[in-house]
Design a protein around this motif. Structure first.
Motif, PDB file in Angstrom:
ATOM      1  N   GLY A   1       0.761  -1.230   0.000  1.00 55.36           N
ATOM      2  CA  GLY A   1       0.000   0.000   0.000  1.00 55.36           C
ATOM      3  C   GLY A   1       0.795   1.286   0.000  1.00 55.36           C
ATOM      4  N   ILE A   2       2.110   1.211   0.154  1.00 58.21           N
ATOM      5  CA  ILE A   2       2.882   2.456   0.153  1.00 58.21           C
ATOM      6  C   ILE A   2       3.409   2.744  -1.249  1.00 58.21           C
ATOM      7  N   ASP A   3       3.780   4.023  -1.487  1.00 53.76           N
ATOM      8  CA  ASP A   3       4.334   4.398  -2.774  1.00 53.76           C
ATOM      9  C   ASP A   3       5.842   4.607  -2.645  1.00 53.76           C
ATOM     10  N   GLU A   4       6.446   5.020  -3.743  1.00 54.09           N
ATOM     11  CA  GLU A   4       7.895   5.171  -3.788  1.00 54.09           C
ATOM     12  C   GLU A   4       8.390   6.207  -2.773  1.00 54.09           C
ATOM     13  N   ASN A   5       7.689   7.334  -2.647  1.00 49.82           N
ATOM     14  CA  ASN A   5       8.100   8.388  -1.717  1.00 49.82           C
ATOM     15  C   ASN A   5       8.019   7.919  -0.271  1.00 49.82           C
ATOM     16  N   GLN A   6       6.962   7.205   0.056  1.00 48.87           N
ATOM     17  CA  GLN A   6       6.828   6.685   1.416  1.00 48.87           C
ATOM     18  C   GLN A   6       7.912   5.657   1.718  1.00 48.87           C
ATOM     19  N   ARG A   7       8.215   4.835   0.729  1.00 46.23           N
ATOM     20  CA  ARG A   7       9.311   3.859   0.897  1.00 46.23           C
ATOM     21  C   ARG A   7      10.608   4.597   1.237  1.00 46.23           C
ATOM     22  N   ASN A   8      10.893   5.662   0.489  1.00 40.57           N
ATOM     23  CA  ASN A   8      12.118   6.417   0.733  1.00 40.57           C
ATOM     24  C   ASN A   8      12.108   7.063   2.120  1.00 40.57           C
ATOM     25  N   GLU A   9      10.947   7.516   2.568  1.00 39.18           N
ATOM     26  CA  GLU A   9      10.818   8.086   3.912  1.00 39.18           C
ATOM     27  C   GLU A   9      11.209   7.066   4.972  1.00 39.18           C
ATOM     28  N   ILE A  10      10.729   5.838   4.807  1.00 40.31           N
ATOM     29  CA  ILE A  10      11.028   4.783   5.785  1.00 40.31           C
ATOM     30  C   ILE A  10      12.528   4.524   5.845  1.00 40.31           C
ATOM     31  N   ILE A  11      13.171   4.472   4.688  1.00 42.17           N
ATOM     32  CA  ILE A  11      14.618   4.214   4.649  1.00 42.17           C
ATOM     33  C   ILE A  11      15.376   5.343   5.351  1.00 42.17           C
ATOM     34  N   ILE A  12      14.931   6.590   5.150  1.00 40.73           N
ATOM     35  CA  ILE A  12      15.565   7.724   5.823  1.00 40.73           C
ATOM     36  C   ILE A  12      15.374   7.623   7.338  1.00 40.73           C
ATOM     37  N   LYS A  13      14.173   7.276   7.754  1.00 37.00           N
ATOM     38  CA  LYS A  13      13.904   7.138   9.192  1.00 37.00           C
ATOM     39  C   LYS A  13      14.739   6.025   9.803  1.00 37.00           C
ATOM     40  N   MET A  14      14.883   4.926   9.089  1.00 39.60           N
ATOM     41  CA  MET A  14      15.751   3.848   9.573  1.00 39.60           C
ATOM     42  C   MET A  14      17.196   4.346   9.675  1.00 39.60           C
ATOM     43  N   GLY A  15      17.632   5.096   8.678  1.00 32.02           N
ATOM     44  CA  GLY A  15      18.980   5.658   8.706  1.00 32.02           C
ATOM     45  C   GLY A  15      19.197   6.583   9.886  1.00 32.02           C
ATOM     46  N   ASN A  16      18.159   7.342  10.248  1.00 28.10           N
ATOM     47  CA  ASN A  16      18.265   8.253  11.393  1.00 28.10           C
ATOM     48  C   ASN A  16      18.411   7.515  12.713  1.00 28.10           C
TER      49      ASN A  16
END
Length: 400
Positions: A317-332
Motif C-alpha cells: 500500500g505504500i508508494d515510492e516516496n513513502q518507501r524512501n521516507e522509511i529508509i531515511i527514518k531507519m537511517g536516522n
C-alpha cells in the motif's frame, strides 16, 4: 547503535592467508588462484571453474566464448543490477529486457518465451537475492524454441540451442531441486565482491557444465587467454618453464590475483556456517515481520534453498516516496537499508537505449515499495533485535 548494510565478514584467518600470500612473493595469478578454482568447482558440483576479477568479467567472457555479438539478441530481466545487462552491450549484441512476474523478483517466463526470436543466442536468468530461478521452466523453453536457433560458432553448435548463462552473483551455495547453483546452467557467474556472502574484495568465478564434443580443458584455456591479453603463458607458467610466449588474440585483462584468492580460500573454510547464520537471521526477521503483514521472500521451499543473500521486504500500500521516507527514518536510527533494485529502464543509460519503465509494470510495482534490511554474518543478536524493533516501530505509521 550503527548498523551497516553489508560489511565484509573478515577474521584473522583471512588476514593471515592474505599475509601468507604477500610473504610468498607470488601475489598475482598463481597457485592460490588455481586452488580457489578447484574449491569453487568442487563446492558447486561443476565440471570446471575459472576465477576472474569480477562476476561482470565472468559473464562477458562467457558471452564472448559463445561467439555472441553484433546482430544477436540476449534476453534478461528488467529487475536486476546493470552488470547483468551491460555485458550484452559490451559485446555489441542487443539487450532484450522482459518484465518480472507480478509480485516476484524473477523474470516472467511467459514473457521470456514470447521474446525469443531467430536472433536469440543467450538467456541470462538472475538468481536475485540468492533465490534460484525456475531452471526446469527455462530449459523447457529453450528446448521448445530449438527450431529458431542457428548456431554461429562451434560451441553454440555443440550446445544446439539457446545457451543459458546464469547471473548467480548472489547465489553461491543456493540449491535448486537438490542441485547446487553453478552446476545447472550452461555457464554460471558468481560474484565475490565485498558485499557478497563470500568475498575476495573484488572477484568472481565462472563455472560450466560439460558440453558434448567440447573439451573442458579447451574452454578453460580459452578463458585464460581471454582474461590475460591473449598471452599463451601466464607469469606462473613462465616461472616454471620456458620464458617464451605468444599473443594469440588482442583480448582482455581481468585475471584474479593470489592476494584476493587467499581471502576466498579462507572464507570457504567457514562458508557453510556463514550460510546457516544468514538463514537463522532470516527466520528471526520472518517471525517478527510476517505477522504484521510485511511481505518477504521465501528463502526455503520444496524446490530450492537460497543462499540467503538479501532480506527483501515489501510494505503493501505504500508508494515510492513513502518507501524512501522509511529508509531515511531507519537511517536516522543508525540502520542502513537499501533497495534491490531500481529496474534497469529507470536508469539514464537504459533510457538512452530506448527502454521505458512503462513497459515493465511488474518490475516497477515491486520496486516502489521494496526495502532491503541488513543481512550479514557480522550482525550480533542485539543488532538483529534492534533492526526488528526499529523497523516495526517505524512501520506502524505505514502498515494498514
Amino acid at each position: 547503535m550503527v548498523i551497516n548494510f553489508s560489511p565484509p565478514d573478515i577474521t584473522e584467518n583471512e588476514i593471515n592467508e592474505v599475509a601468507a600470500a604477500l610473504r610468498s612473493g607470488w601475489i598475482t595469478t598463481g597457485p592460490r588462484t588455481k586452488k580457489l578454482e578447484k574449491i569453487v568447482a568442487e563446492y558447486v558440483d561443476s565440471d570446471c571453474c575459472v576465477c576472474l576479477n569480477s562476476q561482470t568479467a565472468c559473464a562477458e567472457l562467457a558471452l564472448r566464448l559463445l561467439g555472441v555479438g553484433e546482430g544477436d539478441e540476449v534476453i534478461t530481466c528488467a529487475y536486476t543490477y546493470t552488470a547483468t545487462a551491460s555485458v550484452i552491450d559490451h559485446i555489441g549484441a542487443k539487450i532484450v529486457l522482459v518484465d518480472s512476474q507480478k509480485d516476484d523478483i524473477h523474470l516472467d517466463y511467459d514473457a521470456l518465451e514470447k521474446a525469443i526470436t531467430e536472433k536469440t543466442k543467450v538467456i541470462i536468468p538472475v538468481d536475485l537475492a540468492g533465490l534460484p530461478c525456475d531452471y526446469d521452466r527455462i530449459f523447457d523453453i529453450v528446448e521448445k524454441k530449438k527450431e529458431l536457433f542457428t548456431p554461429a560458432n562451434e560451441l553454440q553448435e555443440a550446445i544446439g540451442r539457446i545457451a543459458v548463462v546464469a547471473d548467480a552473483a548472489h547465489a553461491l551455495g543456493a540449491e535448486y531441486k537438490n542441485k547446487k547453483i553453478g552446476s545447472i546452467a550452461d555457464f554460471t557467474s558468481f560474484s565475490f565482491h565485498a558485499v557478497k556472502n563470500l568475498t575476495t574484495a573484488e572477484g568472481g568465478a565462472l563455472t560450466w557444465k560439460a558440453i558434448e564434443g567440447i573439451s573442458n580443458d579447451d574452454i578453460y584455456k580459452k578463458l585464460q587467454l581471454m582474461s590475460l591479453h591473449g598471452q599463451s603463458k601466464d607469469a606462473y607458467s613462465k616461472c616454471h618453464g620456458s620464458w617464451d610466449y605468444d599473443i594469440v588474440g588482442t583480448w582482455y585483462k581481468c585475471n584474479m590475483t593470489d592476494v584476493v584468492a587467499a581471502m576466498g580460500i579462507s572464507q570457504f573454510q567457514r562458508y557453510p556456517q556463514m550460510l546457516d547464520r544468514r538463514h537463522y537471521i532470516i527466520n528471526k526477521y520472518n517471525e517478527a515481520l510476517k505477522p504484521l503483514g510485511v511481505v518477504t521472500l521465501e528463502h526455503v521451499t520444496d524446490d530450492y534453498r537460497s543462499s540467503g543473500h538479501l532480506y527483501i521486504t515489501r510494505i503493501p500500500g505504500i508508494d515510492e516516496n513513502q518507501r524512501n521516507e522509511i529508509i531515511i527514518k531507519m537511517g536516522n536510527t543508525g540502520i542502513a537499508c537499501n533497495v534491490h533494485y531500481k529496474p534497469l529502464p529507470m536508469h539514464t543509460a537504459y533510457k538512452n537505449l530506448g527502454f521505458d519503465i512503462k513497459n515493465y509494470p511488474n518490475a516497477y510495482d515491486y520496486y516502489k515499495n521494496e526495502i532491503t534490511l541488513p543481512l550479514h554474518t557480522s550482525l550480533t543478536e542485539e543488532e538483529v533485535d534492534y533492526v526488528i524493533e526499529r523497523y516495526i516501530t517505524i512501520l506502524k505509521d505505514y502498515l494498514k
